[in-house]
Design an enzyme around this catalytic site. Sequence first.
Site, short mmCIF file in Angstrom:
data_model
loop_
_atom_site.label_atom_id
_atom_site.label_comp_id
_atom_site.label_asym_id
_atom_site.label_seq_id
_atom_site.Cartn_x
_atom_site.Cartn_y
_atom_site.Cartn_z
CB SER A 1 -5.71 -2.69 -6.13
OG SER A 1 -5.36 -3.20 -5.06
CG LEU A 2 -4.93 1.89 -3.43
CD1 LEU A 2 -4.41 3.47 -3.52
CD2 LEU A 2 -4.16 0.97 -2.26
NE ARG B 1 -4.80 -4.09 -9.74
CZ ARG B 1 -4.08 -2.84 -9.43
NH1 ARG B 1 -4.59 -1.80 -9.34
NH2 ARG B 1 -2.52 -2.91 -9.43
CB ALA C 1 -0.53 2.72 -3.88
CD GLN C 2 4.78 5.42 -8.35
OE1 GLN C 2 4.58 5.60 -9.62
NE2 GLN C 2 6.06 5.28 -8.09
N GLY C 3 -0.37 6.02 -8.55
CA GLY C 3 -1.28 6.60 -9.50
C GLY C 3 -2.36 7.17 -8.83
N GLY C 4 -3.10 6.21 -7.93
CA GLY C 4 -4.36 6.77 -7.06
C GLY C 4 -5.42 5.71 -6.72
CD GLU D 1 -3.97 5.38 -12.60
OE1 GLU D 1 -2.74 5.16 -12.44
OE2 GLU D 1 -4.82 4.77 -11.94
CB SER E 1 -1.05 0.01 1.32
OG SER E 1 -1.89 -0.97 1.36
CG HIS F 1 2.72 -1.46 -13.80
ND1 HIS F 1 3.52 -0.58 -14.59
CD2 HIS F 1 1.99 -0.78 -13.12
CE1 HIS F 1 2.69 0.63 -14.51
NE2 HIS F 1 1.73 0.43 -13.76
CG HIS G 1 1.74 -3.79 -10.37
ND1 HIS G 1 2.65 -2.73 -9.70
CD2 HIS G 1 0.68 -3.14 -10.48
CE1 HIS G 1 1.92 -1.91 -9.30
NE2 HIS G 1 0.80 -1.86 -9.89
NE ARG H 1 -1.71 -1.65 -14.57
CZ ARG H 1 -1.86 -1.18 -13.34
NH1 ARG H 1 -1.78 -1.95 -12.36
NH2 ARG H 1 -2.04 -0.03 -13.11
CD GLU I 1 -1.62 -7.09 -4.25
OE1 GLU I 1 -1.57 -5.96 -3.86
OE2 GLU I 1 -1.07 -7.90 -5.30
P1 FAD Z 1 -0.52 -4.67 1.81
O1 FAD Z 1 -0.42 -3.12 1.64
O2 FAD Z 1 0.61 -5.49 0.91
O3 FAD Z 1 -0.41 -4.96 3.12
C1 FAD Z 1 -0.25 -6.31 3.50
C2 FAD Z 1 0.31 -6.25 5.14
O4 FAD Z 1 0.49 -7.59 5.52
C3 FAD Z 1 1.98 -5.69 5.22
O5 FAD Z 1 1.74 -5.12 6.40
C4 FAD Z 1 2.40 -6.90 5.54
O6 FAD Z 1 3.69 -6.61 6.38
C5 FAD Z 1 1.55 -7.88 6.29
N1 FAD Z 1 1.80 -9.16 6.26
C6 FAD Z 1 1.87 -10.20 4.91
N2 FAD Z 1 2.06 -11.31 5.43
C7 FAD Z 1 2.13 -11.42 7.06
C8 FAD Z 1 2.27 -12.46 7.97
N3 FAD Z 1 2.40 -13.59 7.56
N4 FAD Z 1 1.99 -11.93 9.17
C9 FAD Z 1 1.87 -10.75 9.67
N5 FAD Z 1 1.79 -9.72 8.59
C10 FAD Z 1 1.80 -10.16 7.42
N6 FAD Z 1 -3.33 -0.15 -6.53
C11 FAD Z 1 -3.98 1.00 -6.82
O7 FAD Z 1 -5.28 0.94 -6.51
N7 FAD Z 1 -3.61 2.28 -7.10
C12 FAD Z 1 -2.22 2.52 -7.33
O8 FAD Z 1 -2.02 3.60 -7.56
C13 FAD Z 1 -1.38 1.44 -7.02
N8 FAD Z 1 -0.04 1.58 -7.35
C14 FAD Z 1 0.97 0.59 -7.02
C15 FAD Z 1 2.16 0.86 -6.77
C16 FAD Z 1 3.06 -0.25 -6.42
C17 FAD Z 1 4.55 0.19 -6.36
C18 FAD Z 1 2.54 -1.28 -5.87
C19 FAD Z 1 3.45 -2.39 -5.24
C20 FAD Z 1 1.27 -1.63 -5.75
C21 FAD Z 1 0.29 -0.71 -6.25
N9 FAD Z 1 -0.99 -0.92 -6.35
C22 FAD Z 1 -1.97 0.23 -6.61
C23 FAD Z 1 -1.59 -2.08 -5.74
C24 FAD Z 1 -2.08 -1.78 -4.29
O9 FAD Z 1 -1.05 -0.97 -3.87
C25 FAD Z 1 -2.18 -3.05 -3.46
O10 FAD Z 1 -2.81 -3.93 -4.13
C26 FAD Z 1 -2.92 -2.68 -2.20
O11 FAD Z 1 -2.20 -1.73 -1.61
C27 FAD Z 1 -2.87 -3.80 -1.10
O12 FAD Z 1 -3.35 -3.53 0.09
P2 FAD Z 1 -3.33 -4.65 1.26
O13 FAD Z 1 -3.88 -3.62 2.41
O14 FAD Z 1 -4.23 -5.58 0.68
O15 FAD Z 1 -2.00 -5.33 1.33
C1 SIN Z 2 0.26 2.90 -11.44
O1 SIN Z 2 0.18 3.88 -10.75
O2 SIN Z 2 0.64 2.65 -12.54
C2 SIN Z 2 -0.36 1.72 -10.45
C3 SIN Z 2 -1.60 1.69 -10.49
C4 SIN Z 2 -2.19 0.51 -10.01
O3 SIN Z 2 -1.46 -0.49 -9.93
O4 SIN Z 2 -3.50 0.39 -9.87
#
Ligand code: FAD
Ligand code: SIN
Length: 562
Positions: free
Chosen positions: A386-387, A381, A50-53, A120, A47, A238, A346, A285, A370
């Site tokens: 995702s956010l 996706r 995450a850049q784009g939004g 996007e 999380s 990505h 990604h 994508r 996720e």
């Molecule tokens: P995460 O944010 O990955 O959090 C998982 C948490 O679980 C972490 O704290 C980790 O430490 C913890 N964890 C994992 N396993 C264990 C365990 N066994 N025991 C205890 N803790 C554990 N999506 C968008 O919609 N818009 C964007 O602009 C976008 N940009 C992105 C850019 C990048 C570089 C990346 C990598 C992803 C991007 N995504 C974007 C996707 C999006 O960020 C993620 O899908 C989303 O943030 C996932 O959130 P989450 O809370 O499900 O998991």
């Molecule tokens: C991005 O900023 O290109 C990532 C956006 C996303 O994964 O939803």
Amino acid sequence: MKYSKYSVIIIGSGIAGLYAALKIEQQTNLADGILLVTKSQPGESNSRYAQGGMVGVMKENASDSTASHISDTIKAGAGLSELSTVKFISENSDKVVKDLLNFGVEFDRDENNNLTFTLEAAHSVRRVLHSGGDATGRMIEEALCKKVLSNPNIDIYDQTVAVELLVDETNECKGVIVFNNLTGEYEVIYSSAVILATGGIGQLYKYTTNPIGATGDGMALAFNAGAVMQDMEFVQFHPTALAIDGDENRFLISEAVRGEGAKLVDSKGIEFMHKYHEKLELAPRDIVTRANFSEMIKNNADNVFLNATCIDKAKLLKRFPTISKKCAEHNIDISKDLIPVAPAAHYMMGGVKTNIEGETSIIGLYAIGEVSSTGLHGGNRLASNSLLECVVCAYHSANYLKTIELHTPKQISGTIKEIIEKYSDEIYLEEIDVSAMRKELQNIMWEGAGIFRSDETLKNALEKVENLKLNFHRTDKCLSKEEYEFKNMLTVAEMVIISALKRKESRGAHFRTDFLQTNEVGIHSLLTKSSLQDSKKNLNETTSSIIFRPETEHGCTAGKQV
Ligand code: FAD
Ligand code: SIN
């Protein structure tokens, strides 16, 4: 061994986990309290990067509508998105964004204080909210983290890894075993609701935009406990990660840069997207990723380039401060120079099969964000969905928990006692340095189960993963966080490979060079521990033993064997 009990345990401190903790605390009166467990520091997660939004289908955005967002999501999803889920998430977007604003999350605004929206790929209108220019994830996460850390009703265990779910013979989850990575101690935590918010699997691949903790732990935990997994072959790559030599965990160059007008070019500076899709740089994508990868293969190059020099310099630097700073560290001035980019793993579309409240096939076990597969993303996706899914599902899982009785288990069954014994027994193990094996696995997955796959590459990958498993020889107890992560990565790798082998078509992000066609009807693939074993045994048979299910209301129908 320490023992404790909580009414609700949330595993993971990304946006899904943090927001769920706050919503549960706000809405539910819990006798035994809330515990947030995270293997990192609070907030370290996908999380944060995450850049784009985040998609916000807001009433005040006159050019947008839920109908338009639903249509774009379904088109990008390659015939696998579930209409009822897409509709629910889209229609709840306005409400949840406004709730986030109340929690102190700030989205970028114009000079009249109106929210600003970016464009996007594959979105037909500007509807993506952003924060801090291109630091959306970090800004949301910091705001939520601040609230969680200052909330006296939410306990936090950081540097603590969830290692096994306590699921009894009646298919009910009664808690979790955790391992403190600093002290090496185990703790049994009983609870009637365990929420997995553990994020994705990018670290299974050599090149990824995901940070080091994205090792698929929650998926492995749920699968090992008997949960039904869905669409595990759908890994999103990505198209534009910064391709700097030696950097395998790659910094993302947001799709929003293309949304603002940047073009993809080859090493001679020649644009190529017209050869691949009428929407050019803003095609879905999966298509842009395959275009970039094909150009790289054709030209025997390590990358293609993104040309952002056509965007007004002042706008470029204001909209993308993080990207310009990171590129500058590598002597790339994005207002003048081409940016070397290449595809990288990604996002995981597949995961633990859930409905929109996060319920899994195990009673008392929930999955949000996720780690889950709600049916929103289908085979590919749509950017920034995702956010949105994280926050809508966190919100609704909290609402759902309000409607059920949450009391910590009174009686502990023999099955659970056996699970606990595995971790209380003093067994002599020698610590394994998993870093070389982890690298090997990442190479295997990149080569065999990556952007292009075939029967041959996938079977080859499976054989190598099985060999790694034999060499690793850990089944339950491990000695470090890194060992637990590697064990989980092997489990998830097998799920991805088997599901990819069984899907004999190309659809969305799953591209088979030996099955180029897309079948008329899109069906989800479901996987359980026993169906994975059956599939391994029957790899060379032509009939499929994978379980498929048709589209259903909120994805709740149990799988059937075909
Ligand atoms: P995460 O944010 O990955 O959090 C998982 C948490 O679980 C972490 O704290 C980790 O430490 C913890 N964890 C994992 N396993 C264990 C365990 N066994 N025991 C205890 N803790 C554990 N999506 C968008 O919609 N818009 C964007 O602009 C976008 N940009 C992105 C850019 C990048 C570089 C990346 C990598 C992803 C991007 N995504 C974007 C996707 C999006 O960020 C993620 O899908 C989303 O943030 C996932 O959130 P989450 O809370 O499900 O998991
Ligand atoms: C991005 O900023 O290109 C990532 C956006 C996303 O994964 O939803």
